[in-house]
Write a protein that holds these residues in place. Sequence first.
Motif, PDB file in Angstrom:
ATOM      1  N   ALA A  41       0.825  -1.204   0.000  1.00 52.02           N
ATOM      2  CA  ALA A  41       0.000   0.000   0.000  1.00 52.02           C
ATOM      3  C   ALA A  41       0.861   1.256   0.000  1.00 52.02           C
ATOM      4  O   ALA A  41       0.476   2.285  -0.550  1.00 52.02           O
ATOM      5  N   LEU A  42       2.056   1.167   0.603  1.00 50.37           N
ATOM      6  CA  LEU A  42       2.941   2.327   0.658  1.00 50.37           C
ATOM      7  C   LEU A  42       3.730   2.521  -0.637  1.00 50.37           C
ATOM      8  O   LEU A  42       3.940   3.654  -1.075  1.00 50.37           O
ATOM      9  N   ASP A  43       4.160   1.415  -1.265  1.00 40.70           N
ATOM     10  CA  ASP A  43       4.998   1.594  -2.459  1.00 40.70           C
ATOM     11  C   ASP A  43       4.172   1.818  -3.726  1.00 40.70           C
ATOM     12  O   ASP A  43       4.692   2.309  -4.725  1.00 40.70           O
ATOM     13  N   ASN A  44       2.887   1.494  -3.694  1.00 43.26           N
ATOM     14  CA  ASN A  44       2.063   1.672  -4.891  1.00 43.26           C
ATOM     15  C   ASN A  44       1.959   3.126  -5.344  1.00 43.26           C
ATOM     16  O   ASN A  44       2.163   3.418  -6.531  1.00 43.26           O
ATOM     17  N   PRO A  45       1.615   4.064  -4.450  1.00 49.22           N
ATOM     18  CA  PRO A  45       1.555   5.473  -4.907  1.00 49.22           C
ATOM     19  C   PRO A  45       2.884   5.969  -5.447  1.00 49.22           C
ATOM     20  O   PRO A  45       2.911   6.752  -6.410  1.00 49.22           O
ATOM     21  N   LEU A  46       3.992   5.530  -4.851  1.00 53.34           N
ATOM     22  CA  LEU A  46       5.296   5.962  -5.335  1.00 53.34           C
ATOM     23  C   LEU A  46       5.550   5.456  -6.754  1.00 53.34           C
ATOM     24  O   LEU A  46       6.015   6.208  -7.617  1.00 53.34           O
ATOM     25  N   LEU A  47       5.219   4.186  -7.007  1.00 55.41           N
ATOM     26  CA  LEU A  47       5.412   3.631  -8.348  1.00 55.41           C
ATOM     27  C   LEU A  47       4.540   4.360  -9.373  1.00 55.41           C
ATOM     28  O   LEU A  47       4.992   4.679 -10.476  1.00 55.41           O
ATOM     29  N   GLY A  48       3.283   4.616  -9.012  1.00 56.58           N
ATOM     30  CA  GLY A  48       2.404   5.333  -9.922  1.00 56.58           C
ATOM     31  C   GLY A  48       2.884   6.750 -10.185  1.00 56.58           C
ATOM     32  O   GLY A  48       2.821   7.246 -11.321  1.00 56.58           O
ATOM     33  N   HIS A  49       3.366   7.427  -9.148  1.00 53.42           N
ATOM     34  CA  HIS A  49       3.856   8.801  -9.293  1.00 53.42           C
ATOM     35  C   HIS A  49       5.093   8.848 -10.189  1.00 53.42           C
ATOM     36  O   HIS A  49       5.217   9.729 -11.046  1.00 53.42           O
TER      37      HIS A  49
ATOM     38  N   SER B 285       2.822  18.645 -20.035  1.00 55.20           N
ATOM     39  CA  SER B 285       2.583  19.597 -18.956  1.00 55.20           C
ATOM     40  C   SER B 285       3.626  19.424 -17.859  1.00 55.20           C
ATOM     41  O   SER B 285       4.438  18.498 -17.876  1.00 55.20           O
ATOM     42  N   GLU B 286       3.585  20.319 -16.875  1.00 58.02           N
ATOM     43  CA  GLU B 286       4.516  20.237 -15.753  1.00 58.02           C
ATOM     44  C   GLU B 286       4.334  18.928 -15.009  1.00 58.02           C
ATOM     45  O   GLU B 286       3.228  18.438 -14.819  1.00 58.02           O
ATOM     46  N   ARG B 287       5.435  18.343 -14.574  1.00 57.66           N
ATOM     47  CA  ARG B 287       5.367  17.067 -13.878  1.00 57.66           C
ATOM     48  C   ARG B 287       4.662  17.226 -12.534  1.00 57.66           C
ATOM     49  O   ARG B 287       4.987  18.130 -11.769  1.00 57.66           O
ATOM     50  N   PRO B 288       3.699  16.338 -12.251  1.00 54.66           N
ATOM     51  CA  PRO B 288       2.956  16.474 -10.994  1.00 54.66           C
ATOM     52  C   PRO B 288       3.848  16.236  -9.781  1.00 54.66           C
ATOM     53  O   PRO B 288       4.786  15.434  -9.825  1.00 54.66           O
ATOM     54  N   ARG B 289       3.555  16.937  -8.688  1.00 55.24           N
ATOM     55  CA  ARG B 289       4.309  16.783  -7.448  1.00 55.24           C
ATOM     56  C   ARG B 289       3.624  15.752  -6.562  1.00 55.24           C
ATOM     57  O   ARG B 289       2.403  15.697  -6.479  1.00 55.24           O
ATOM     58  N   LEU B 290       4.427  14.954  -5.876  1.00 51.72           N
ATOM     59  CA  LEU B 290       3.909  13.801  -5.145  1.00 51.72           C
ATOM     60  C   LEU B 290       2.968  14.191  -4.016  1.00 51.72           C
ATOM     61  O   LEU B 290       1.800  13.780  -3.997  1.00 51.72           O
ATOM     62  N   LEU B 291       3.429  14.973  -3.076  1.00 50.39           N
ATOM     63  CA  LEU B 291       2.619  15.268  -1.892  1.00 50.39           C
ATOM     64  C   LEU B 291       1.366  16.061  -2.251  1.00 50.39           C
ATOM     65  O   LEU B 291       0.270  15.778  -1.732  1.00 50.39           O
ATOM     66  N   ALA B 292       1.528  17.028  -3.155  1.00 46.81           N
ATOM     67  CA  ALA B 292       0.356  17.816  -3.562  1.00 46.81           C
ATOM     68  C   ALA B 292      -0.664  16.942  -4.275  1.00 46.81           C
ATOM     69  O   ALA B 292      -1.877  17.087  -4.071  1.00 46.81           O
TER      70      ALA B 292
ATOM     71  N   GLY C 293      -1.377   7.217 -13.358  1.00 40.81           N
ATOM     72  CA  GLY C 293      -0.562   6.233 -12.660  1.00 40.81           C
ATOM     73  C   GLY C 293      -0.686   6.346 -11.161  1.00 40.81           C
ATOM     74  O   GLY C 293      -0.902   5.355 -10.460  1.00 40.81           O
ATOM     75  N   LEU C 294      -0.561   7.580 -10.634  1.00 45.93           N
ATOM     76  CA  LEU C 294      -0.689   7.784  -9.199  1.00 45.93           C
ATOM     77  C   LEU C 294      -2.104   7.509  -8.730  1.00 45.93           C
ATOM     78  O   LEU C 294      -2.322   6.877  -7.685  1.00 45.93           O
ATOM     79  N   PHE C 295      -3.098   7.962  -9.500  1.00 49.82           N
ATOM     80  CA  PHE C 295      -4.484   7.782  -9.075  1.00 49.82           C
ATOM     81  C   PHE C 295      -4.841   6.297  -9.022  1.00 49.82           C
ATOM     82  O   PHE C 295      -5.467   5.821  -8.071  1.00 49.82           O
ATOM     83  N   LEU C 296      -4.443   5.535 -10.047  1.00 47.49           N
ATOM     84  CA  LEU C 296      -4.734   4.111 -10.041  1.00 47.49           C
ATOM     85  C   LEU C 296      -3.975   3.396  -8.926  1.00 47.49           C
ATOM     86  O   LEU C 296      -4.484   2.447  -8.322  1.00 47.49           O
ATOM     87  N   SER C 297      -2.748   3.840  -8.660  1.00 44.19           N
ATOM     88  CA  SER C 297      -1.999   3.251  -7.557  1.00 44.19           C
ATOM     89  C   SER C 297      -2.651   3.587  -6.223  1.00 44.19           C
ATOM     90  O   SER C 297      -2.647   2.769  -5.296  1.00 44.19           O
ATOM     91  N   ALA C 298      -3.214   4.788  -6.116  1.00 42.58           N
ATOM     92  CA  ALA C 298      -3.934   5.140  -4.898  1.00 42.58           C
ATOM     93  C   ALA C 298      -5.174   4.267  -4.748  1.00 42.58           C
ATOM     94  O   ALA C 298      -5.493   3.776  -3.654  1.00 42.58           O
ATOM     95  N   PHE C 299      -5.881   4.026  -5.856  1.00 46.13           N
ATOM     96  CA  PHE C 299      -6.983   3.072  -5.817  1.00 46.13           C
ATOM     97  C   PHE C 299      -6.477   1.677  -5.450  1.00 46.13           C
ATOM     98  O   PHE C 299      -7.187   0.893  -4.823  1.00 46.13           O
TER      99      PHE C 299
END
Length: 482
Positions: free
Chosen positions: A63-71, A219-226, A366-372
């Motif tokens: 659950a922790l590494d998924n958002p990082l991989l998607g981001h 577009s500008e690369r999305p920031r992780l925490l934001a 990628g991040l959104f699906l990893s968050a899901f």
Amino acid sequence: MSQPVTVPGPGRTPAWRYAIGMFGTSIPINMIKGSMILYYVDILGLDVRAYGAVMVIYAVIDALDNPLLGHLSDRTRTRFGRRRPWLLVGAPMLAACMIAFFSAPASLEGMGLVLWFAVFAILCEAFDSMLNANYGALLPELYPRERDRAVANSLRQGFQLVALVISLAVTPLLTTSVFGTEESTEGFRTTAIVYGAIAVAVIVFMALSARERPRYSTSERPRLLASIWSIVRNPMFWTVGLTGACYGIAMALVLSGIQLYVRYSLGLPVGDALYLQGVVILVSAAGLAVWTRVVARRGALWTWRLAFAVLAISFAVLFLATDLVTAIAAGVLVGAGWSGMLATNDLIVARVLDADATRNGEHREGLFLSAFGFFSRLNGIVTGLALTSLGVFFGYNSGADPGADPGLAFRVYLCVYPFVLTAIGAVAARFVSVPIETPPEAGEPASPPPPGPGGEPVAPPPGSGGEPVAPQTGDSGSEGPR
């Protein structure tokens, strides 16, 4: 007079060639999930309490590494695209870890066996997550319109079901009869090698044909925490994610326990799981075309709700089965409900992704699906706890210590727990609203407007694609025929 700067779009990716990738991603992970209890607990003698503890730990890590991989995927900028490099690297790594997972040395026991199981279970899940985050992110990008998306999704779910026939229904025969025996492990290793080679070849074939949209990565690369903060504040992330988890966890229980259900609850050889699994999968495959037509007429949300209810009822019927014939009859209904969920669940998630891109002007699928994926990580926790509960309530601790009534134990595991989960999901789905279909151009960065007479840019009119358009939500009323 200067002309607008435009970025050429990609050619159309054939739906079948994108869809076949699901065949490659499904074979390894479904063999792992479908055979890990039989291999480690029933044959190698791993205690169910150790199994449950490992599943909880790896679910948390995953659950922790998924958002990082998607981001990282969302931020990737290469001449080969954002998603393809991750697919080309992840496929051979998953295959190698799967082979190691089913190659535990015969001398291992106790803590050594637990550590081998834990390390390779975590690695397999991590590389599977890498593949699926990137593969899933391609669906809304390659097929912006829901009708095209529904066709591509149905095709890929069809390929997934073909993979399930092989990785679940045929695997027991390969591991216990063709390459090994019911009491040995050699067949698992050989089968894993064969499946790994097939998976790598298919994923590479698919990845090389995927024509990503250049606009999505300019577009500008999305920031992780934001980005994470924006996602977790989105109510649809929680309502759709938790409701979908009820379906995902229920099917994870079914896939992990069906072989032992056949052995203990029906009193048949494990190889006979082929017939029950085969019927469920064939019915699911045949039903995809029917459910896709329902989506076209009634919309994804209405169809999703109906499929949830059918799946819940099917588990109640399966509980009453007493032999292979009655189990197969109940399996027809399970297949019908499962088919409906396969045809609609990803479409509901894709609506949420479209709305996020429209609202924020960034494509971070990628991040959104990893968050899901955080919700699907609950699968490991719940399946681990569910298996552990069999030891508490029924005395089933392992194949060497099955307790007084393992048949009832796995009837509860395969029927009662999934029924409770899908019944909750069916009720919750009635209260879920998702955005209506977003026009493809609304979620893409706009081309710079032509300059006005004085050289200044002319502001685009509201809703023309030059500014985000607020997504609308709808229930069954807004999901009517189009």
